[in-house]
Design an enzyme around this catalytic site. Structure first.
Site, short mmCIF file in Angstrom:
data_model
loop_
_atom_site.label_atom_id
_atom_site.label_comp_id
_atom_site.label_asym_id
_atom_site.label_seq_id
_atom_site.Cartn_x
_atom_site.Cartn_y
_atom_site.Cartn_z
N CYS A 121 1.65 -0.01 -9.49
CA CYS A 121 2.95 0.31 -8.12
C CYS A 121 3.88 0.52 -9.32
O CYS A 121 4.63 1.36 -9.42
CB CYS A 121 2.97 -1.27 -7.25
N GLY B 286 0.75 -1.12 0.40
CA GLY B 286 0.23 0.05 0.21
C GLY B 286 1.19 1.36 -0.12
O GLY B 286 1.63 1.31 -0.50
N SER B 287 0.19 2.64 0.14
CA SER B 287 1.06 3.68 0.69
C SER B 287 2.11 3.62 1.21
O SER B 287 2.07 2.76 2.63
CB SER B 287 0.06 4.90 0.36
N GLU C 162 5.65 -3.28 1.17
CA GLU C 162 5.68 -3.17 -0.18
C GLU C 162 4.56 -1.82 -1.37
O GLU C 162 4.04 -1.81 -0.85
CB GLU C 162 4.88 -4.55 -1.91
P1 NAD Z 1 -2.88 2.24 1.79
O1 NAD Z 1 -1.97 2.60 1.96
O2 NAD Z 1 -4.23 3.76 2.26
O3 NAD Z 1 -4.82 0.93 2.08
C1 NAD Z 1 -3.84 -0.25 1.68
C2 NAD Z 1 -4.06 -0.90 2.29
O4 NAD Z 1 -3.71 -0.97 4.53
C3 NAD Z 1 -5.71 -0.52 2.36
O5 NAD Z 1 -6.40 -2.37 3.13
C4 NAD Z 1 -6.10 -0.28 4.50
O6 NAD Z 1 -7.59 -0.47 4.90
C5 NAD Z 1 -4.97 -0.57 5.32
N1 NAD Z 1 -4.48 0.77 6.07
C6 NAD Z 1 -5.31 1.49 6.46
N2 NAD Z 1 -4.10 1.89 7.60
C7 NAD Z 1 -3.82 1.53 7.84
C8 NAD Z 1 -3.51 1.52 9.83
N3 NAD Z 1 -4.25 2.22 10.18
N4 NAD Z 1 -2.90 0.15 10.06
C9 NAD Z 1 -3.51 -0.84 9.45
N5 NAD Z 1 -3.20 -0.56 7.80
C10 NAD Z 1 -4.01 0.10 7.12
O7 NAD Z 1 -2.78 2.26 -0.23
P2 NAD Z 1 -4.04 1.91 -1.34
O8 NAD Z 1 -4.03 3.45 -2.05
O9 NAD Z 1 -4.97 1.11 -1.31
O10 NAD Z 1 -3.18 1.74 -2.41
C11 NAD Z 1 -1.98 2.55 -3.46
C12 NAD Z 1 -0.41 2.09 -3.43
O11 NAD Z 1 0.01 1.36 -2.56
C13 NAD Z 1 0.23 3.22 -3.60
O12 NAD Z 1 1.16 4.33 -3.36
C14 NAD Z 1 0.76 2.25 -4.53
O13 NAD Z 1 2.31 2.75 -5.54
C15 NAD Z 1 0.69 0.89 -3.52
N6 NAD Z 1 1.47 -0.06 -3.72
C16 NAD Z 1 1.97 -0.66 -3.85
C17 NAD Z 1 2.94 -2.19 -4.49
C18 NAD Z 1 4.05 -2.75 -4.53
O14 NAD Z 1 4.23 -3.43 -4.80
N7 NAD Z 1 4.83 -1.73 -4.04
C19 NAD Z 1 1.40 -2.84 -4.89
C20 NAD Z 1 0.09 -2.00 -5.18
C21 NAD Z 1 -0.02 -0.14 -5.01
#
Ligand code: NAD
Length: 476
Positions: A283, A227-228, A249
């Site tokens: 990503c 995620g982010s 990741e």
């Molecule tokens: P996000 O970080 O907003 O959310 C990801 C997950 O984390 C969700 O399930 C969310 O509910 C959970 N989350 C949110 N706050 C949390 C907390 N405080 N504690 C635990 N979990 C929590 O990311 P997103 O908007 O879903 O995804 C987009 C981002 O992910 C982009 O930056 C993208 O580049 C990245 N990404 C990276 C890869 C990689 O392999 N490096 C792959 C796909 C996406």
């Protein structure tokens, strides 16, 4: 409206609280997702903990067999699950042929492949040193219970990347999908769990706070997060309190550098899909394109021709190649960055204006005339807009590519592979592709450097990442 359930200890678990999942193509509610309560999260973890020793103790071939059955089930249910991906995530149904869109069926084909390949891999005992007196063996042991937290862009595939290697190595798993794309993942987990002993694979669902409660539990032995970066930082802080190991990741801002000897017409399609696959919500997609002055207009022209002719619409529509942006938050971010690029002196080559209506449709947008420092160049847009930046000296383009605090992927485009390779090795990124971007393979490790995270997934390296080495020292 149908209420979906989590899977815990092999059973369907509803929650008293639910929230709606929405179709991004029309804003309609498509199902109710359970909001897991703290005691349900604890229950899922306890079930994974209880199931883990017996799962790890199975003969290796038995675990492999279970995963083969899981792969068969994913194949049988591919259309059902792909339809959920399209309905919920937005990407067109698509397929996996040369003329087909890399959409939801492509994602499901990936789920099967990323199950079969880890199932076929082994981590044999290694003798790392021996002399007259002793032999030292390295054994690979599972961590125990893995907490997996997934994003919304490739919701099923990324969940599979987290789940399958972990199970293969003898861990059990509790996964939390993104609150934007829960139903497809909950349904996939339900189907997978039918082919696994109870408790081996469990799910919880809800917003970020559910993910935080999942990782903030001393019974979790490793965290796999995709995620982010900002969420990754919060999870890392929680993990630090428990000394829980993590794989992160995170986001990227991948640069592609076109070299002066490239043929614009020949590379245009590769650049286009490298940037706009899944509406740019990938990503490792091209998020900044650096082009030499001599080729700038020709490359822009080739990309404009493709971007303005690709059909966009509801992913179930015939011939649709591009779907909506997955959620309003992301849609607003894309709109904001395009507006910022206007203020930064950028020229909108095509797109640039959101479509009216209930769906999150934002046209494919190309922006020229920007320099490093502009918000659209420096921030990860994660959507259907691409800045194309002119460069004079190759050294400047390399410095630009490396100047940000992220490094997931990058690419170099040239008619001379040796020259491209010489540039590639100088780029700070976990993967650098030559004349393509974002092509991943289940045998090849994938991960980021700098702010894009740590640890790798896929292949033998990915399998090792869900194990801990144990040295056995044996006298002769
Ligand atoms: P996000 O970080 O907003 O959310 C990801 C997950 O984390 C969700 O399930 C969310 O509910 C959970 N989350 C949110 N706050 C949390 C907390 N405080 N504690 C635990 N979990 C929590 O990311 P997103 O908007 O879903 O995804 C987009 C981002 O992910 C982009 O930056 C993208 O580049 C990245 N990404 C990276 C890869 C990689 O392999 N490096 C792959 C796909 C996406």
């Amino acid at each position: 409206m149908k209420s979906f359930t989590n899977t815990v200890d092999g059973r369907a678990v509803p929650s008293a609280r639910t929230f709606e999942s929405k179709n991004p193509a029309n804003g309609e509610a498509i199902g109710l997702v359970p909001h897991s309560e703290p005691e349900q999260i604890a229950q899922a973890i306890a079930s994974a903990k209880a199931a883990q020793p017996a799962w790890a103790a199975l003969p290796d071939g038995k675990r492999r067999e279970h995963l083969e059955h899981v792969a068969d089930a994913l194949k049988r249910n591919a259309t059902y699950l792909a339809e959920w991906v399209t309905r919920e995530q937005g990407k067109p149904l698509g397929g996996l042929g040369p003329d087909q869109v890399p959409g939801a069926l492509f994602e499901l084909a990936g789920c099967e492949a990323w199950t079969r390949v880890p199932a076929s891999l082994e981590l044999p005992v290694e003798t790392v040193f021996e002399d007259d007196g002793r032999r030292y063996e390295v054994h690979r042991k599972p961590y125990g219970v893995i907490a997996a937290i997934a994003p919304w862009n490739w919701p099923l595939l990324i969940a599979i990347w987290q789940i399958v290697p972990a199970l293969r190595a003898g861990n059990t798993v509790v996964i939390k999908p993104s609150e934007y794309t829960s139903i497809g993942t909950l349904e996939m987990v339900r189907i997978m769990a039918e082919h696994l002993p109870p408790g081996v694979l469990n799910s919880v669902s809800g917003p970020g706070e559910v993910g935080a409660a999942l990782v903030d539990n001393p019974q979790i032995d490793k965290i796999m997060f995709t995620g982010s970066g900002s969420t990754g930082a919060k999870i890392t802080a929680i993990a630090a309190r428990h000394l829980t190991p993590t794989t992160m990741e995170l986001g990227g801002n991948d640069a592609a550098i076109v070299l002066a000897d490239a043929d614009p017409a020949a590379i245009a399609m590769g650049l286009f899909w490298g940037a706009f696959i899944n509406m740019g919500q990938t990503c490792a997609a091209i998020k900044r394109l650096y082009v030499p002055e001599s080729l700038h207009d020709a490359v822009v022209d080739e990309l404009r021709k493709i971007a303005t002719t690709v059909p966009m619409g509801d992913g179930f529509g015939a011939g649709v190649v591009m779907g909506p942006v997955q959620n309003r938050m992301q849609f607003d971010k894309v709109s904001r960055l395009v507006e910022a690029s206007r203020r930064d002196g950028g020229e909108i080559v095509c797109g640039g204006q959101a479509r009216e209506g209930a769906g999150n449709f934002y046209p494919l947008t190309l922006v020229t005339g920007l320099a490093d420092g502009a918000a659209l160049v420096d921030e990860e847009q994660f959507g259907p807009v691409l800045p194309i930046i002119k460069y004079r000296e190759l050294e400047d383009a390399i410095a630009s590519a490396n100047r940000l605090d992220v490094g997931l992927g990058a690419s170099v485009w040239s008619s001379d592979v040796a020259q491209a390779r010489a540039v590639a090795v100088r780029l700070q990124a976990g993967t650098v592709w030559i004349n393509q971007h974002g092509a991943i393979h289940p045998m090849v490790p994938f991960g980021g450097v700098k702010g894009s995270g740590w640890g790798v997934e896929f292949g033998a390296e990915g399998l090792k990442a869900v194990t801990q080495p144990q040295v056995i020292s044996i006298p002769k």
